[in-house]
Design a protein around this motif. Structure first.
Motif, mmCIF file in Angstrom:
data_model
loop_
_atom_site.group_PDB
_atom_site.id
_atom_site.type_symbol
_atom_site.label_atom_id
_atom_site.label_comp_id
_atom_site.label_asym_id
_atom_site.label_seq_id
_atom_site.Cartn_x
_atom_site.Cartn_y
_atom_site.Cartn_z
ATOM 1 N N HIS A 1 -1.384 -3.206 -7.509
ATOM 2 C CA HIS A 1 -2.740 -2.282 -8.227
ATOM 3 C C HIS A 1 -3.108 -1.886 -6.510
ATOM 4 O O HIS A 1 -3.739 -0.792 -6.668
ATOM 5 C CB HIS A 1 -3.226 -3.265 -9.032
ATOM 6 C CG HIS A 1 -3.284 -4.433 -8.489
ATOM 7 N ND1 HIS A 1 -2.700 -5.107 -8.036
ATOM 8 C CD2 HIS A 1 -4.319 -5.360 -7.205
ATOM 9 C CE1 HIS A 1 -3.026 -6.281 -7.736
ATOM 10 N NE2 HIS A 1 -4.043 -6.039 -6.571
ATOM 11 N N ASN A 2 -2.429 -2.042 -5.896
ATOM 12 C CA ASN A 2 -2.627 -1.575 -4.319
ATOM 13 C C ASN A 2 -2.431 -0.715 -3.271
ATOM 14 O O ASN A 2 -2.733 0.069 -2.531
ATOM 15 C CB ASN A 2 -3.785 -3.247 -3.294
ATOM 16 C CG ASN A 2 -4.443 -4.038 -3.666
ATOM 17 O OD1 ASN A 2 -5.211 -3.738 -4.246
ATOM 18 N ND2 ASN A 2 -4.370 -4.995 -3.032
ATOM 19 N N GLU B 1 0.218 -1.484 -0.240
ATOM 20 C CA GLU B 1 0.223 0.117 -0.339
ATOM 21 C C GLU B 1 0.837 1.530 -0.148
ATOM 22 O O GLU B 1 0.347 2.135 -0.337
ATOM 23 C CB GLU B 1 -1.364 0.194 1.000
ATOM 24 C CG GLU B 1 -1.557 -1.399 0.821
ATOM 25 C CD GLU B 1 -2.882 -1.067 3.046
ATOM 26 O OE1 GLU B 1 -2.838 -0.202 3.354
ATOM 27 O OE2 GLU B 1 -3.519 -2.314 2.286
ATOM 28 N N LYS C 1 -1.357 2.895 -2.304
ATOM 29 C CA LYS C 1 -1.949 4.340 -2.559
ATOM 30 C C LYS C 1 -1.393 5.182 -2.257
ATOM 31 O O LYS C 1 -1.400 5.730 -2.782
ATOM 32 C CB LYS C 1 -2.833 4.343 -1.210
ATOM 33 C CG LYS C 1 -4.091 2.941 -1.162
ATOM 34 C CD LYS C 1 -4.344 2.625 0.534
ATOM 35 C CE LYS C 1 -5.474 1.455 0.781
ATOM 36 N NZ LYS C 1 -5.327 1.456 2.014
#
Length: 387
Positions: free
Chosen positions: A196-197, A177, A199
């Motif tokens: 893709h995760n 993340e 943040k």
């Protein structure tokens, strides 16, 4: 030495090996063998079946001779086979290259700030549930770094020192993340998958790593907060026809440079952007390939300016023609802008700084605005000193 003797005396009185948290922070100032014996003894005393948090930090800011602590084999074995350990910090002048094996089944947080990063493959292979990794190193002789796929947070720093070895780096972390990636070694190969995760991403690579920047940014195209530092920007500026990916989820963008054409091209790819910061302190202007330094405002307004962007901050503003034109375009086109903050501290060492600051402030406040909610804030420590 008196303090060391006192600590030795206290630890020798302990009969139970029930220490849960142990922190040793020391600045080396004296005789090397004495310090090594003390560090080994204290560490062995702390290592036991209840230990969950181990923090060893050693520096020598005032030493006349270079000192490195080489932990004894029993200390290395104890640290890297402590099955109860949840958090491990090894920071500073500590050499761990001679570890033989690693078995840390409960370790979730690790902070390594070391000179040479050669034993990373052994370390990572013995940490199956590692989630939070901070890694700082000066050099590496190993041919490849494969980061654990269990990571949720990864922070990598290495010094900008020349090295002849090129290294393969692989990141495949579907749970990741938070990514901070300041890597200045030569890259033989960079492989990134399943990011893709992520943040939040904070990125900088060596200036000749342009082959991998586009791939890395594509892998992070769902990031919500992105910071691109100066070296990575220099790569983009000299790359022919660099095409940014679509950052469809990006809300917060920070750039360590100012080039208005490239910025606008990036804003086109950030339709949901709400906060934008430029930090242009002391950056060397590059005549970019495909980007004119004589800027002409575009006729097509980026979507974020028309509907999402509410806050802009410009640090290192000097009042150049391109800077003023860019701010004027932003103020005119930013229909939902609420705050534009311009920091004039970079002018504090300039000749006639007071006059320049006055003229810049007057120019900025006179610019028409597309948003009736927008206010311009001028930050200047000469006028508003901290404290």
């Amino acid at each position: 030495m008196y303090f060391s003797a006192f600590v030795n005396g206290v630890l020798s009185q302990r009969r139970n090996r029930d220490i849960r948290k142990f922190r040793l922070s020391s600045s080396y100032t004296g005789e090397a063998s004495f310090h090594a014996r003390s560090f080994n003894y204290w560490s062995l005393t702390a290592i036991g079946p209840q230990l969950q948090d181990l923090n060893l930090s050693l520096y020598a800011p005032y030493a006349k001779k270079r000192f490195v602590w080489y932990p004894s084999p029993s200390v290395l074995r104890g640290i890297f086979s402590c099955t109860s350990l949840i958090s491990l910090t090894l920071d500073g002048l500590i050499d761990i290259n001679k570890i033989s094996s690693v078995h840390l089944p409960a370790l979730r947080t690790m902070r390594l700030s070391i000179h040479t990063a050669d034993p990373l493959d052994k370390i990572f292979s013995g940490c199956p549930v590692l989630e939070d990794l901070y890694l700082q190193f000066n050099q590496i002789n190993a041919p490849k770094i494969i980061f654990p796929n269990s990571l949720k947070r990864l922070e990598v720093h290495n010094c900008k020192s020349p090295t002849s070895r090129e290294v393969e780096v692989e990141i495949d972390a579907p749970a990741l993340e938070y990514l901070t990636f300041f890597l200045y070694i030569g890259l033989n190969q960079l492989t990134v998958n399943n990011l893709h995760n992520v943040k939040v991403a904070d990125l900088d690579l060596r200036e000749d790593a342009h082959d991998y920047i586009h791939m890395l940014l594509n892998a992070l195209n769902r990031v919500k907060k992105l910071h691109l530092c100066s070296s990575i920007i220099k790569c983009i500026l000299v790359a022919p026809a660099f095409d940014f990916p679509e950052f469809s989820c990006l809300l917060h963008l920070e750039l360590g440079f100012f080039n208005p054409t490239l910025i606008i091209n990036l804003l086109y790819k950030c339709p949901m952007l709400q906060v934008f910061k430029i930090c242009n302190y002391g950056q060397i202007w590059i005549e970019p390939t495909g980007y004119s330094s004589s800027w002409t405002p575009p006729t097509c307004v980026p979507d974020c300016l028309a509907s999402q962007l509410t806050k802009i901050e410009f640090k290192g503003y000097e009042g150049s023609k391109d800077e003023l034109g860019f701010i004027a375009y932003i103020l005119k086109s930013g229909i939902v802008l609420q705050t534009v903050t311009v920091d004039l501290d970079w002018l504090k060492n300039k000749k006639d700084k007071s006059k320049k600051k006055y003229n810049i402030t007057k120019e900025l406040c006179a610019i028409p605005r597309g948003s009736n909610m927008c206010r311009i804030e001028i930050e200047d420590s000469d006028i508003f000193p901290s404290g």
